[in-house]
Design an enzyme around this catalytic site. Structure first.
Site, PDB file in Angstrom:
ATOM      1  N   HIS A 154     -32.558 -70.166  26.188  1.00 45.75           N
ATOM      2  CA  HIS A 154     -31.207 -70.156  26.787  1.00 45.75           C
ATOM      3  C   HIS A 154     -30.296 -69.094  26.191  1.00 45.75           C
ATOM      4  O   HIS A 154     -29.221 -68.839  26.725  1.00 45.75           O
ATOM      5  CB  HIS A 154     -30.561 -71.539  26.617  1.00 45.75           C
ATOM      6  CG  HIS A 154     -31.168 -72.583  27.502  1.00 45.75           C
ATOM      7  ND1 HIS A 154     -30.614 -72.959  28.698  1.00 45.75           N
ATOM      8  CD2 HIS A 154     -32.303 -73.311  27.379  1.00 45.75           C
ATOM      9  CE1 HIS A 154     -31.374 -73.880  29.278  1.00 45.75           C
ATOM     10  NE2 HIS A 154     -32.397 -74.115  28.487  1.00 45.75           N
ATOM     11  N   ASP A 363     -23.936 -63.423  24.643  1.00 46.94           N
ATOM     12  CA  ASP A 363     -24.175 -64.735  25.253  1.00 46.94           C
ATOM     13  C   ASP A 363     -25.420 -64.651  26.118  1.00 46.94           C
ATOM     14  O   ASP A 363     -25.612 -63.651  26.816  1.00 46.94           O
ATOM     15  CB  ASP A 363     -22.969 -65.126  26.130  1.00 46.94           C
ATOM     16  CG  ASP A 363     -22.644 -66.607  26.046  1.00 46.94           C
ATOM     17  OD1 ASP A 363     -23.572 -67.405  25.844  1.00 46.94           O
ATOM     18  OD2 ASP A 363     -21.455 -66.963  26.189  1.00 46.94           O
TER      19      ASP A 363
END
Ligand code: ADQ
Length: 518
Positions: A154, A363
């Site tokens: 992720h 991110d």
């Protein structure tokens, strides 16, 4: 086929309330319900008993185990969050490696594999999530599990040069070859991982698949999405409800414009730099003072990790300083709220805000960027300002893309967003909405599972790292040679597609919740 999902944390859904979680947890639950399934992982509890507890909800079994205090310290707080998290986010200076933490990390993965292996049936397809569990497939293979196993990462995957600073990284990367499919958020992450496998472990590749020894692993980007329709409905409903925070925000702001930031309190999210950029915007454009405010919502996470406690302190300090320097008796430029809100409330805040400021330093994807777009009023949408270092920037090029390290650039983007004519706002919004709508969370789950079940099954054992001993670290090969294509190029694996998550789920529930508790 039965689906087995494994994640660091497992939240067992309330019996009466179907959806108390974010889009990802809801989508995975739907996929599990469709096929019948098992969700395995840490209960989130630290306790002395490590016995497995099973709970049945419909045709899904939730099997959870507690961690001991020592396991939580080493596996979760130590190696996962003080070594892997910072290095994967390119923060070498914050990376704290302890051999005992790494041992604890391997130990928990070994224990999880032991407990999970007992529950695996021959036709199970196993889907493992996140950096806490990288070596899990290798441990399962060692126990004779030959089922298809996929992994989804992720968070970002850094370049080989960066990752090499982490002791035992080569050993860890090598364990990824135990998977049939490794999913990354972006093409850049997938390329970085393939480079690591080639340059650190000596694998060969055709650019999509990697061959290491006799094993072949597919490495592909699967950019994660949100349940756009559910979020859009929540945002639209928040306008109509009398007692929502949206109404209260509207009353407290009056005619003032709103810039919003929503993040877990994490140094990867660039919260302090964002506050500074907003201060710079007010200094550069004094005519905007009193006319706009920044609302930063940032619930604390991982407070036991010293770097997070420091961030908590710093964000208060910077907001306090800027408010003291720039505020007026009747106007506070920055409000920092350190609590979680329901998804309805969040949707309402996003909709009220003229600017969504999503400026992480790095991110994996960033779901807030997508939620902000989904929540907008199509007739009068706000503007998304997005960091080029969020995975979402690879898809959302119609946002105002900024470098979060340059506070002047972010300040000017805020100004541009606030002054943007409605026609341009609508044009950008429509382009962004189209992207998030056509690559939502159900599309993501379905695509990943199709790729995993279509991948050729392999039985070979990949030796998991067994002890902290520098001899187990193979020599680093940095030959600079071009990767050669895999010896047997089987072409696109024929997809034995399964269809998952097609029914529209219930909208995300009212309980505030991050996608996975991190
Ligand atoms: P996170 O680092 O947790 O996820 P992100 O993708 O932004 O980051 O997801 C955060 C979620 O938490 C969003 O759904 C958001 O609405 C919710 N949230 C944040 N603040 C909240 C608050 N105050 N109240 C309620 N909810 C709040 C990791 C990676 C990301 C990747 C995701 C999914 O770091 O890069 O996008 O996984 O793969």
């Amino acid at each position: 086929m039965r689906l087995v999902v494994v994640s660091n944390r497992v939240t067992i859904p309330d019996r009466h309330e179907k959806a108390t979680a974010g889009g990802l947890a809801v989508a995975l639950r739907e996929a599990l319900e469709k096929h019948g399934g098992l969700w395995f992982g840490w209960s989130g509890v630290v306790g002395s008993t490590r016995q497995l507890r099973e709970t049945q909800r419909g045709n899904v079994t939730y099997a959870v185990t507690d961690l001991s205090e020592a396991e939580r310290e080493s596996y979760y707080l130590g190696f996962s969050n003080r070594a892997l998290w910072p290095i994967m986010h390119y923060r070498l200076g914050l990376t704290e490696f302890q051999r005992s933490d790494y041992m604890g990390y391997l130990g928990v993965n070994r224990r999880f594999a032991r407990e999970l292996a007992r529950m695996i049936q021959p036709d199970d397809v196993i889907w493992i999530h996140d950096y806490h569990l990288i070596p899990l497939a290798a441990e399962l293979r060692r126990r004779g599990i030959t089922n298809r196993i996929g992994y989804f990462h992720h968070i970002p995957w850094p370049s080989a040069d960066t990752l090499m600073a982490l002791p035992f990284s080569t050993t860890l990367v090598r364990t990824l070859a135990a998977y049939d499919l490794v999913g990354m958020q972006t093409q850049v992450d997938a390329r970085n991982l393939i480079d690591c496998l080639v340059n650190l472990c000596g694998a060969r590749t055709d650019g999509r698949r990697v061959r290491l020894g006799m094993r072949e692993t597919a490495v592909q980007p699967f950019p994660i999405g949100i349940d756009v329709e559910a979020f859009r409905r929540l945002a639209a409903a928040s306008v109509r409800q009398a007692a929502t925070p949206l109404r209260a925000t509207r009353e407290s702001l009056g005619e003032r414009k709103l810039v919003i930031g929503v993040d877990r309190l994490d140094y990867s999210k660039g919260i302090v730099q964002r506050l500074e950029a907003f201060g710079q915007f007010l200094r550069s454009h004094p005519e905007e003072r009193g006319r706009v405010g920044l609302l930063q919502i940032a619930p604390p996470s991982r407070s036991d990790v010293p770097e997070y406690a420091e961030l908590d302190r710093m964000s208060d300090e910077v907001a306090g300083r800027l408010n003291a320097q720039l505020g007026e008796f009747d106007w506070t430029p920055i409000r920092v709220v350190k609590k979680a809100y329901s998804r309805t409330a969040l949707a309402g805040f996003y909709r009220r805000a003229q600017v969504g400021l999503v400026t992480p330093m790095r991110d994996g994807m960033n779901l807030v960027a997508k939620e902000y777009v989904a929540a907008q009023n199509p007739a009068d949408p706000g503007v998304l300002v997005l960091s080029r270092f969020a995975g979402a920037a690879q898809q959302l090029g119609d946002a105002l893309i900024v470098n979060p390290y340059d506070i002047h650039e972010v300040a000017e983007a805020i100004r541009t967003a606030l002054a943007m004519p409605k026609s341009e706002r609508i044009r950008r919004f429509e382009a962004l909405y189209h992207v998030i709508e056509t690559s939502g969370i159900h599309w993501w789950t379905q695509r990943y599972l199709e790729a995993l079940t279509g991948a050729p099954a392999q039985a070979e054992v990949v030796e998991p790292p067994s002890k902290v001993d520098s001899k187990v670290e193979p020599p680093v090969r940095r030959t600079g040679r071009k990767p050669r294509p895999a010896a047997s190029d089987r072409g696109e694996a024929k997809s034995r597609a399964i269809t998952v998550g097609q029914k529209r789920g219930a909208p995300p529930g009212e309980t505030a919740h991050v996608s996975f508790a991190r």
